[in-house]
Design a protein around this motif. Structure first.
Motif, PDB file in Angstrom:
ATOM      1  N   PHE A 242       1.237  -1.334  -0.010  1.00  0.00           N
ATOM      2  CA  PHE A 242      -0.083   0.339   0.154  1.00  0.00           C
ATOM      3  C   PHE A 242       1.251   1.571  -0.382  1.00  0.00           C
ATOM      4  CE2 PHE A 242      -1.993   3.218   2.422  1.00  0.00           C
ATOM      5  CZ  PHE A 242      -2.783   3.350   2.025  1.00  0.00           C
ATOM      6  N   SER A 243       1.750   0.972   0.471  1.00  0.00           N
ATOM      7  CA  SER A 243       2.341   2.558   0.996  1.00  0.00           C
ATOM      8  C   SER A 243       3.780   2.651  -0.476  1.00  0.00           C
ATOM      9  CB  SER A 243       3.358   2.532   2.230  1.00  0.00           C
ATOM     10  OG  SER A 243       2.587   2.224   3.053  1.00  0.00           O
ATOM     11  N   GLU A 244       4.103   1.546  -0.140  1.00  0.00           N
ATOM     12  CA  GLU A 244       5.074   1.699  -1.894  1.00  0.00           C
ATOM     13  C   GLU A 244       4.595   2.101  -2.767  1.00  0.00           C
ATOM     14  OE1 GLU A 244       7.127  -2.542  -2.569  1.00  0.00           O
ATOM     15  OE2 GLU A 244       8.607  -1.405  -0.305  1.00  0.00           O
ATOM     16  N   THR A 245       3.245   1.738  -4.070  1.00  0.00           N
ATOM     17  CA  THR A 245       2.865   1.875  -4.520  1.00  0.00           C
ATOM     18  C   THR A 245       2.061   3.063  -4.476  1.00  0.00           C
ATOM     19  OG1 THR A 245       1.474  -0.220  -5.193  1.00  0.00           O
ATOM     20  CG2 THR A 245       0.605   1.553  -6.098  1.00  0.00           C
ATOM     21  N   ARG A 246       1.036   4.033  -3.406  1.00  0.00           N
ATOM     22  CA  ARG A 246       0.615   5.200  -3.170  1.00  0.00           C
ATOM     23  C   ARG A 246       2.260   6.116  -3.490  1.00  0.00           C
ATOM     24  NH1 ARG A 246       0.086   8.680   1.125  1.00  0.00           N
ATOM     25  NH2 ARG A 246      -2.052   9.854   0.978  1.00  0.00           N
ATOM     26  N   SER A 247       2.821   6.224  -2.656  1.00  0.00           N
ATOM     27  CA  SER A 247       3.941   6.994  -2.924  1.00  0.00           C
ATOM     28  C   SER A 247       5.007   7.027  -4.177  1.00  0.00           C
ATOM     29  CB  SER A 247       5.214   6.094  -2.593  1.00  0.00           C
ATOM     30  OG  SER A 247       6.605   7.061  -2.290  1.00  0.00           O
ATOM     31  N   GLU A 248       4.978   5.922  -5.008  1.00  0.00           N
ATOM     32  CA  GLU A 248       5.397   5.804  -6.209  1.00  0.00           C
ATOM     33  C   GLU A 248       4.699   6.126  -7.316  1.00  0.00           C
ATOM     34  OE1 GLU A 248       5.976   1.466  -7.255  1.00  0.00           O
ATOM     35  OE2 GLU A 248       7.593   1.622  -6.015  1.00  0.00           O
ATOM     36  N   TYR A 249       3.016   6.191  -6.844  1.00  0.00           N
ATOM     37  CA  TYR A 249       2.728   6.347  -7.823  1.00  0.00           C
ATOM     38  C   TYR A 249       1.915   8.188  -7.494  1.00  0.00           C
ATOM     39  CZ  TYR A 249      -2.636   8.339  -9.951  1.00  0.00           C
ATOM     40  OH  TYR A 249      -3.318   8.841 -10.615  1.00  0.00           O
ATOM     41  N   ILE A 250       2.204   8.666  -6.264  1.00  0.00           N
ATOM     42  CA  ILE A 250       2.338  10.388  -6.331  1.00  0.00           C
ATOM     43  C   ILE A 250       3.610  10.843  -6.854  1.00  0.00           C
ATOM     44  CG2 ILE A 250       2.346  11.832  -4.659  1.00  0.00           C
ATOM     45  CD1 ILE A 250       0.438  10.176  -2.670  1.00  0.00           C
ATOM     46  N   GLN A 251       4.489  10.440  -6.832  1.00  0.00           N
ATOM     47  CA  GLN A 251       5.666  10.601  -7.092  1.00  0.00           C
ATOM     48  C   GLN A 251       5.873  10.159  -9.151  1.00  0.00           C
ATOM     49  OE1 GLN A 251       8.979  11.375  -5.365  1.00  0.00           O
ATOM     50  NE2 GLN A 251       9.154  11.938  -7.934  1.00  0.00           N
ATOM     51  N   ILE A 252       5.806   9.641  -9.510  1.00  0.00           N
ATOM     52  CA  ILE A 252       5.222   9.584 -10.782  1.00  0.00           C
ATOM     53  C   ILE A 252       4.309  11.091 -11.065  1.00  0.00           C
ATOM     54  CG2 ILE A 252       4.799   8.328 -12.879  1.00  0.00           C
ATOM     55  CD1 ILE A 252       5.619   6.003 -11.212  1.00  0.00           C
ATOM     56  N   VAL A 253       2.904  10.793 -11.042  1.00  0.00           N
ATOM     57  CA  VAL A 253       2.114  11.777 -11.366  1.00  0.00           C
ATOM     58  C   VAL A 253       2.743  13.155 -11.285  1.00  0.00           C
ATOM     59  CG1 VAL A 253       0.444  12.636 -10.848  1.00  0.00           C
ATOM     60  CG2 VAL A 253       0.387  10.603 -10.674  1.00  0.00           C
ATOM     61  N   LYS A 254       3.492  13.589  -9.730  1.00  0.00           N
ATOM     62  CA  LYS A 254       4.242  14.853 -10.430  1.00  0.00           C
ATOM     63  C   LYS A 254       5.026  15.310 -10.990  1.00  0.00           C
ATOM     64  CE  LYS A 254       7.796  17.845  -6.782  1.00  0.00           C
ATOM     65  NZ  LYS A 254       8.517  17.669  -7.514  1.00  0.00           N
ATOM     66  N   ASP A 255       5.876  14.151 -11.270  1.00  0.00           N
ATOM     67  CA  ASP A 255       7.135  14.230 -12.110  1.00  0.00           C
ATOM     68  C   ASP A 255       6.910  14.282 -13.204  1.00  0.00           C
ATOM     69  OD1 ASP A 255       8.899  13.890 -10.863  1.00  0.00           O
ATOM     70  OD2 ASP A 255       9.671  11.696 -11.060  1.00  0.00           O
ATOM     71  N   ARG A 256       5.396  13.777 -14.120  1.00  0.00           N
ATOM     72  CA  ARG A 256       4.734  14.029 -15.223  1.00  0.00           C
ATOM     73  C   ARG A 256       4.130  15.967 -15.174  1.00  0.00           C
ATOM     74  NH1 ARG A 256       2.167   8.051 -17.553  1.00  0.00           N
ATOM     75  NH2 ARG A 256       3.866   7.694 -17.230  1.00  0.00           N
ATOM     76  N   CYS A 257       3.700  15.716 -14.364  1.00  0.00           N
ATOM     77  CA  CYS A 257       3.026  17.116 -13.889  1.00  0.00           C
ATOM     78  C   CYS A 257       3.681  18.231 -14.401  1.00  0.00           C
ATOM     79  CB  CYS A 257       2.314  17.530 -12.730  1.00  0.00           C
ATOM     80  SG  CYS A 257       0.466  16.398 -13.136  1.00  0.00           S
ATOM     81  N   GLU A 258       4.893  18.250 -13.763  1.00  0.00           N
ATOM     82  CA  GLU A 258       5.996  18.903 -14.396  1.00  0.00           C
ATOM     83  C   GLU A 258       6.212  19.531 -14.690  1.00  0.00           C
ATOM     84  OE1 GLU A 258       8.983  18.313 -11.221  1.00  0.00           O
ATOM     85  OE2 GLU A 258       7.683  19.340  -9.262  1.00  0.00           O
ATOM     86  N   ALA A 259       6.768  17.909 -15.904  1.00  0.00           N
ATOM     87  CA  ALA A 259       6.942  18.359 -17.507  1.00  0.00           C
ATOM     88  C   ALA A 259       5.762  19.006 -18.500  1.00  0.00           C
ATOM     89  CB  ALA A 259       7.831  16.669 -17.756  1.00  0.00           C
ATOM     90  N   ALA A 260       4.291  18.747 -18.211  1.00  0.00           N
ATOM     91  CA  ALA A 260       3.988  18.975 -18.829  1.00  0.00           C
ATOM     92  C   ALA A 260       3.439  20.907 -18.821  1.00  0.00           C
ATOM     93  CB  ALA A 260       2.287  18.067 -18.917  1.00  0.00           C
ATOM     94  N   GLY A 261       4.015  20.458 -17.358  1.00  0.00           N
ATOM     95  CA  GLY A 261       3.812  22.931 -17.159  1.00  0.00           C
ATOM     96  C   GLY A 261       2.363  22.809 -16.225  1.00  0.00           C
ATOM     97  N   ILE A 262       2.134  22.231 -15.384  1.00  0.00           N
ATOM     98  CA  ILE A 262       0.880  21.970 -14.438  1.00  0.00           C
ATOM     99  C   ILE A 262       1.308  22.130 -12.989  1.00  0.00           C
ATOM    100  CG2 ILE A 262      -1.317  20.372 -14.175  1.00  0.00           C
ATOM    101  CD1 ILE A 262      -0.895  18.921 -17.303  1.00  0.00           C
ATOM    102  N   ASP A 263       1.050  22.900 -12.882  1.00  0.00           N
ATOM    103  CA  ASP A 263       0.957  23.429 -11.561  1.00  0.00           C
ATOM    104  C   ASP A 263       0.303  21.961  -9.893  1.00  0.00           C
ATOM    105  OD1 ASP A 263       2.452  24.797  -9.418  1.00  0.00           O
ATOM    106  OD2 ASP A 263       0.706  26.107  -9.136  1.00  0.00           O
TER     107      ASP A 263
END
Length: 289
Positions: A242-263
């Motif tokens: 639960f902890s690993e999947t949740r953490s990995e998901y949040i981290q990847i979303v952050k990286d992709r949103c930053e690349a797309a210019g989403i704040d």
């Protein structure tokens, strides 16, 4: 002459009593050792061969252990000739009854609660449970208490009645577990593009299930952010996954949103700005002072 005669009459009695005690110990050892080191391991081996539920298995092993002890005492007392003495002593029986009546109230209630907990299929050893702002894994379910290992590797000893009469959340009782997380984006950001990123990250993650499908919904309109709630499911859940999947998901979303210019740094907190001014007191009030 009276004293020696009294001593002479007591010696055989004490000698007989010591003989009975010796016989009691010998018979107890003869009965207990095979029961403890042969019968109990044999039953444990049999349970292991039958792939029995670990919670039921441990409970039956404890019952067997108590049975070995009680059986040992009963056989040894009978063989040594103490059963008649104990059975015929009204004073001893009354004292034992009174002691048990006072001491066993909580024990009996916890024992009964433990029986209900053991027979509950949704409450087993190694399950991840939460209750009364506490959480951990079930280590052992005893006759009186249940031992829970916290995520900090501490052990909580919980009376069985507390768990039997309190709302307990078991996050591992089902085959799947849903994880939810809210992301805040700016009002100028593209909601559809953010939704696509949230769903794509879920689809790309190996531990996130495709059935049920991940989903994204608009959760709220904050003062400075649009809140989007991502929901997805994992299988065979445990605390670590639960902890690993949740953490990995949040981290990847952050990286992709930053690349797309989403704040994603926007919040729903109130930002206060302005000046604080203090007016001078009226002239008339100043002159009067």
């Amino acid at each position: 002459m009276v004293l020696p005669q009294s001593v002479d009459s007591l010696v055989p009695k004490y000698a007989a009593l010591l003989g009975q005690l010796g016989e009691l110990l010998v018979v107890a050892a003869v009965v207990y050792i095979p029961g403890r080191y042969l019968l109990e391991p044999a039953v444990a081996w049999l349970f292991g061969r039958r792939n029995m539920d670990p919670t039921i298995e441990r409970a039956l092993q404890k019952v067997l252990h108590v049975g070995v002890i009680v059986g040992t005492l009963a056989v040894a007392a009978a063989a040594a000739g103490f059963s008649g003495l104990l059975g015929g002593s009204a004073l001893i029986v009354a004292a034992l009854t009174l002691a048990v009546g006072f001491a066993a109230q909580d024990v009996i209630s916890n024992f009964v609660a433990g029986v209900f907990i053991v027979q509950d299929r949704n409450f087993t050893i190694d399950d991840w449970i939460e209750w009364d702002d506490k959480a951990g894994f079930i280590d052992d379910i005893g006759f009186r208490v249940t031992r829970v290992r916290t995520f900090d590797n501490e052990t909580i000893t919980v009376p069985n009645t507390e768990l039997a009469t309190t709302s307990v959340t078991n996050r591992m009782s089902n085959d799947t577990l849903r994880i939810s997380y809210k992301f805040g984006i700016g009002y100028a950001d593209n909601i559809d593009e953010t939704t696509r990123i949230l769903l794509d990250v879920a689809d790309d993650h190996d531990e996130i299930l495709t059935d049920p499908e991940p989903s994204v919904r608009m959760a709220d309109l904050g003062d400075t952010a649009v809140l989007l709630q991502a929901r997805f499911w994992i299988g065979d859940p445990d605390r670590e996954e639960f902890s690993e999947t949740r953490s990995e998901y949040i981290q990847i979303v952050k990286d992709r949103c930053e690349a797309a210019g989403i704040d994603l740094s926007t919040t729903t907190q109130h930002d206060l700005s302005g000046k604080l001014t203090v007016d001078e007191p009226p002239t008339s009030l100043t002159s009067e002072q």
